[in-house]
Design an enzyme around this catalytic site. Structure first.
Site, PDB file in Angstrom:
ATOM      1  N   GLU A 185       0.826  -1.203   0.000  1.00  0.00           N
ATOM      2  CA  GLU A 185       0.000   0.000   0.000  1.00  0.00           C
ATOM      3  C   GLU A 185       0.862   1.255   0.000  1.00  0.00           C
ATOM      4  O   GLU A 185       0.611   2.208  -0.747  1.00  0.00           O
ATOM      5  CB  GLU A 185      -0.926   0.002   1.215  1.00  0.00           C
ATOM      6  CG  GLU A 185      -1.854   1.205   1.254  1.00  0.00           C
ATOM      7  CD  GLU A 185      -2.833   1.163   2.410  1.00  0.00           C
ATOM      8  OE1 GLU A 185      -3.616   2.120   2.554  1.00  0.00           O
ATOM      9  OE2 GLU A 185      -2.813   0.179   3.178  1.00  0.00           O
ATOM     10  N   GLN A 243      13.929  34.067 -15.209  1.00  0.00           N
ATOM     11  CA  GLN A 243      14.879  33.250 -14.453  1.00  0.00           C
ATOM     12  C   GLN A 243      14.215  32.515 -13.297  1.00  0.00           C
ATOM     13  O   GLN A 243      14.518  31.340 -13.030  1.00  0.00           O
ATOM     14  CB  GLN A 243      16.019  34.124 -13.912  1.00  0.00           C
ATOM     15  CG  GLN A 243      17.123  33.320 -13.242  1.00  0.00           C
ATOM     16  CD  GLN A 243      18.227  34.205 -12.689  1.00  0.00           C
ATOM     17  OE1 GLN A 243      17.970  34.974 -11.758  1.00  0.00           O
ATOM     18  NE2 GLN A 243      19.413  34.118 -13.265  1.00  0.00           N
ATOM     19  N   GLN A 247       1.894  27.416  -8.407  1.00  0.00           N
ATOM     20  CA  GLN A 247       2.249  28.830  -8.266  1.00  0.00           C
ATOM     21  C   GLN A 247       2.664  29.435  -9.608  1.00  0.00           C
ATOM     22  O   GLN A 247       2.342  30.589  -9.905  1.00  0.00           O
ATOM     23  CB  GLN A 247       3.393  28.977  -7.254  1.00  0.00           C
ATOM     24  CG  GLN A 247       3.756  30.408  -6.908  1.00  0.00           C
ATOM     25  CD  GLN A 247       2.708  31.097  -6.033  1.00  0.00           C
ATOM     26  OE1 GLN A 247       1.876  30.439  -5.432  1.00  0.00           O
ATOM     27  NE2 GLN A 247       2.752  32.422  -5.982  1.00  0.00           N
TER      28      GLN A 247
END
Length: 385
Positions: A248, A285, A342
């Site tokens: 599991e 960047q 985000q």
């Protein structure tokens, strides 16, 4: 980094699953989410495809594969498409292991054929209101009738994945009082017909994620369960649960890597297309550095997962190994998916974008299969602490 865990057969299977998802899942998935479960006939389609019989031995009509790698392929492909196969993961990823390990020959011949076709879907009922991870503290009880022909089951369960549509449920219950020095004794597993008198499905629980995997409350009032439907030996359920936790937790780790990889792909595609201040978001960047961080962390997780998969197939994956994978994998997936959301900005919070679905779905991975706090205890015990 090049992976070596899969062979040509696995990759051919991957193409089959990818095509099946495109035709049978993606076009309808939004409707399934609104309904709160996959349609019942979808499981019959999975049965026809052979998904439910991959790891069933040939003498019972299955393909006889012993490797978990085909299951891993399915998890990677569903994550890639940001969809799921409903509650089928519990059916094969959890319940099948119990049936293969502990069922008698008579039970296997009776249960496995309809299991493989999807005619009978299975769920496992452990958690109870107020007990959570304390499985030894469960209150659901079963008493053997005076003539020994059946058990009489009473109690309640909650957070049961697949419970709303299940035809049979592996119910963990107390069949004898626990000794004062070991509460883990006296628990057994009954395979209960969900259509039996006194078996009731309560609320279909509304979750923040995993919308197509139905989750329900179950109750049992004087449910008669034939004595021949006891799974394994009476009183040994806690041991059985512990033995199956390795798989599991491995499955949860595989899923963590698969969803993290999908999140990165979605973020790369989105940031290349999305224009901000006249330039693609991918050209900044910060975007490059965030995705670089995510890619590096995913690589570490994927190597961990692939090694664990090979160890499991060789029956060498320990409970502590599985606990480490679940802990590291689910925490890493949470970080990666959050960063990728985000990068989508406000659109990442909109359910029409797959990253939002991954974000909501992955949160529970730090809870089910034993909370990550429990994993830390398992790891600490292995360290002799």
């Amino acid at each position: 980094m090049r992976r070596s865990v899969f062979n040509q057969d696995h990759e051919a299977f991957r193409e089959t699953i990818r095509d099946f998802i495109a035709k049978e899942v993606t076009p309808h998935f939004h409707e399934w989410e609104q309904a709160g479960h996959a349609p019942r006939d979808f499981y019959n389609k999975l049965g026809e495809l052979g998904v439910f019989g991959i790891e069933v031995p040939e003498e019972y009509g299955g393909a006889g594969e012993t490797s978990i790698k085909y299951e891993a392929v399915i998890m990677e492909e569903t994550a890639r498409a940001a969809v799921s196969f409903g509650a089928s993961g519990v059916h094969t990823g959890l319940c099948l292991g119990y049936l293969l390990r502990y069922a008698t020959e008579e039970q296997k011949h009776r249960w496995l054929p309809s299991f493989m076709t999807g005619e009978h879907m299975y769920a496992v009922a452990m958690t109870e209101p107020g007990t959570g991870s304390d499985l030894a503290g469960m209150k659901t009880r079963a008493e053997l009738s005076a003539d020994g022909t059946h058990w009489v089951l009473n109690g309640a369960k909650t957070f049961i994945t697949g419970g709303y549509q299940a035809d049979r449920v592996l119910v963990v219950c107390r069949t004898s009082p626990a000794p004062a020095d070991n509460r883990r004794l006296g628990l057994s597993i009954l395979v209960v017909d969900a259509h039996a008198e006194g078996f009731a499905v309560g609320r279909k629980l509304d979750k923040i994620g995993m919308k197509t995997s139905d989750t329900a409350e179950l109750s049992f009032t004087e449910v008669k369960v034939p004595a021949e439907d006891l799974l394994g030996d009476e009183g040994r359920a806690f041991l059985y649960l512990s033995e199956n936790l390795v798989k599991e937790r491995l499955v949860i780790g595989i899923g963590a890597a698969a969803t993290a990889a999908a999140a990165i792909d979605f973020a790369v595609d989105y940031t290349r297309q999305r224009q901000v201040f006249g330039k693609p978001v991918a050209s900044f960047q910060n975007t490059k550095f965030v995705l670089a961080e995510c890619a590096a962390e995913l690589e570490a997780l994927q190597v961990f997962v692939d090694k664990a998969v090979d160890l499991y197939d060789d029956d060498l994956l320990t409970p502590a190994d599985a606990a480490k994978l679940k802990l590291f994998g689910t925490e890493a997936a949470g970080r990666i998916i959050d960063k990728c959301l985000q990068l989508h900005g406000g659109y990442g919070y909109m359910l029409e974008y797959p990253i939002a679905r991954l974000y909501a779905d992955t949160r529970v991975s730090r809870i089910y299969g034993g909370t990550n706090e429990v994993q830390k205890s398992v790891i600490a015990k292995a360290l002799g602490l």
